[in-house]
Design an enzyme around this catalytic site. Structure first.
Site, PDB file in Angstrom:
ATOM      1  N   ARG A   1      -3.246   4.618  -0.426  1.00 60.09           N
ATOM      2  CA  ARG A   1      -2.979   5.167   0.908  1.00 60.09           C
ATOM      3  C   ARG A   1      -1.718   4.493   1.439  1.00 60.09           C
ATOM      4  O   ARG A   1      -1.700   3.276   1.637  1.00 60.09           O
ATOM      5  CB  ARG A   1      -4.173   4.906   1.828  1.00 60.09           C
ATOM      6  CG  ARG A   1      -4.045   5.478   3.226  1.00 60.09           C
ATOM      7  CD  ARG A   1      -5.304   5.177   4.044  1.00 60.09           C
ATOM      8  NE  ARG A   1      -5.228   5.740   5.380  1.00 60.09           N
ATOM      9  CZ  ARG A   1      -4.690   5.108   6.432  1.00 60.09           C
ATOM     10  NH1 ARG A   1      -4.199   3.883   6.283  1.00 60.09           N
ATOM     11  NH2 ARG A   1      -4.642   5.701   7.615  1.00 60.09           N
TER      12      ARG A   1
ATOM     13  N   LYS B   1       0.895  -3.735   5.496  1.00 64.20           N
ATOM     14  CA  LYS B   1      -0.112  -4.568   6.153  1.00 64.20           C
ATOM     15  C   LYS B   1       0.422  -5.967   6.465  1.00 64.20           C
ATOM     16  O   LYS B   1       1.335  -6.470   5.808  1.00 64.20           O
ATOM     17  CB  LYS B   1      -1.364  -4.688   5.268  1.00 64.20           C
ATOM     18  CG  LYS B   1      -2.159  -3.394   5.121  1.00 64.20           C
ATOM     19  CD  LYS B   1      -2.973  -3.075   6.354  1.00 64.20           C
ATOM     20  CE  LYS B   1      -3.746  -1.767   6.233  1.00 64.20           C
ATOM     21  NZ  LYS B   1      -4.840  -1.821   5.278  1.00 64.20           N
TER      22      LYS B   1
END
Length: 278
Positions: free
Chosen positions: A257, A223
């Protein structure tokens, strides 16, 4: 603790690794790398060899600023991959907020609906509530579209309190429709309408989210917040991604995840040997 899904009752005593399968040309990290059903299914098989416990398949990028994908395009991308993945013997998750895609996937027997909008799209709650056993992951996102979620420099009075209140409300909406808690997992939505300090607070104070009494899924992999914390570009965020996954597990997350399944699985093996996780 377990997660009840269509075909599997997933034991969450030990943390589980959800492998990301993006059937998209424009995802922020791996867009276009696994295009087409054959390439995506080959990637699914590799992730399972690497140790993934769950496969999460999506046909629309949810990166900040991403344009929505027309319904028929998303269906054409994901349905062949979902059909193939269903034969691989592990839980299969659909990453979509569109109720029509959810319905088509559940008709195939898909195990989990992973929704960045937490079933706020009209009709989405009906689709999940009408299913007997499918699992669902409810995620927090500021706003209602990835395209605009970072607009206006997102502000919170207390991000953890607001995310917890949002998730509680979405859980109550499912409970009111008769959906059992065993089917529900929660995701604080790292990077979805949040600044760096908001994401960090959600990790530091993650225990407060566990107070809702449901399993937590953490999605830090590659991210932008990790790039801002380390100065690393997307292709060089393996170490911070694994570190964030371990930190989230240490603070109670039951599912992580990730893109980099093998590295995450190996790191969890070391932590388990050291007695740092089940």
């Amino acid at each position: 603790m377990f997660w009840q899904t269509t075909r599997f009752r997933i034991d969450l005593v030990a943390p589980r690794v959800m492998g990301i399968v993006n059937v998209t040309p424009d995802s922020f990290s791996d867009g276009g790398l696994h295009g087409g059903a054959a390439g995506a299914l080959a990637h699914c098989e590799q992730l399972l060899k690497d140790g993934a416990d769950i496969l999460d398949i999506g046909g629309e990028s949810t990166r900040p600023g991403a344009e929505p994908v027309p319904l028929q395009d998303e269906l054409a991308r994901v349905l062949p991959v979902l059909r193939g993945a269903m034969a691989l013997g592990v839980p299969v998750s659909l990453d979509s907020y569109k109720p029509e895609v959810m319905r088509a996937a559940l008709d195939l027997g898909v195990d989990i609906v992973n929704d960045i909008k937490a079933l706020r799209e009209p009709g989405a709650l009906d689709v999940v509530a009408a299913h007997a056993n499918c699992g669902v992951c409810l995620m927090h996102m500021r706003g209602d579209q990835p395209k605009t979620m970072q607009d206006g420099d997102p502000q919170y009075d207390d991000v953890v309190t607001e995310v917890r209140s949002f998730l509680r409300a979405r859980v109550e909406a499912l409970r009111a429709r008769g959906v059992d808690d065993a089917r529900i997992t929660l995701d604080p939505g790292i990077g979805f309408g949040k600044r760096t300090e908001h994401n960090v607070a959600l990790l530091v104070r993650q225990q407060e989210l566990l107070g809702l009494g449901l399993p937590l899924l953490a999605g830090w992999s590659r991210k932008g917040v990790l790039g801002r914390l380390t100065g690393r570009e997307i292709g060089d965020r393996l170490v911070p991604s694994v570190a964030a996954a371990l930190a989230s597990v240490q603070r109670g997350a039951r599912i992580v995840r990730v893109h980099d399944v093998a590295a995450t699985v190996d790191a969890l093996k070391v932590w388990r040997a050291a007695g740092l996780c089940p």
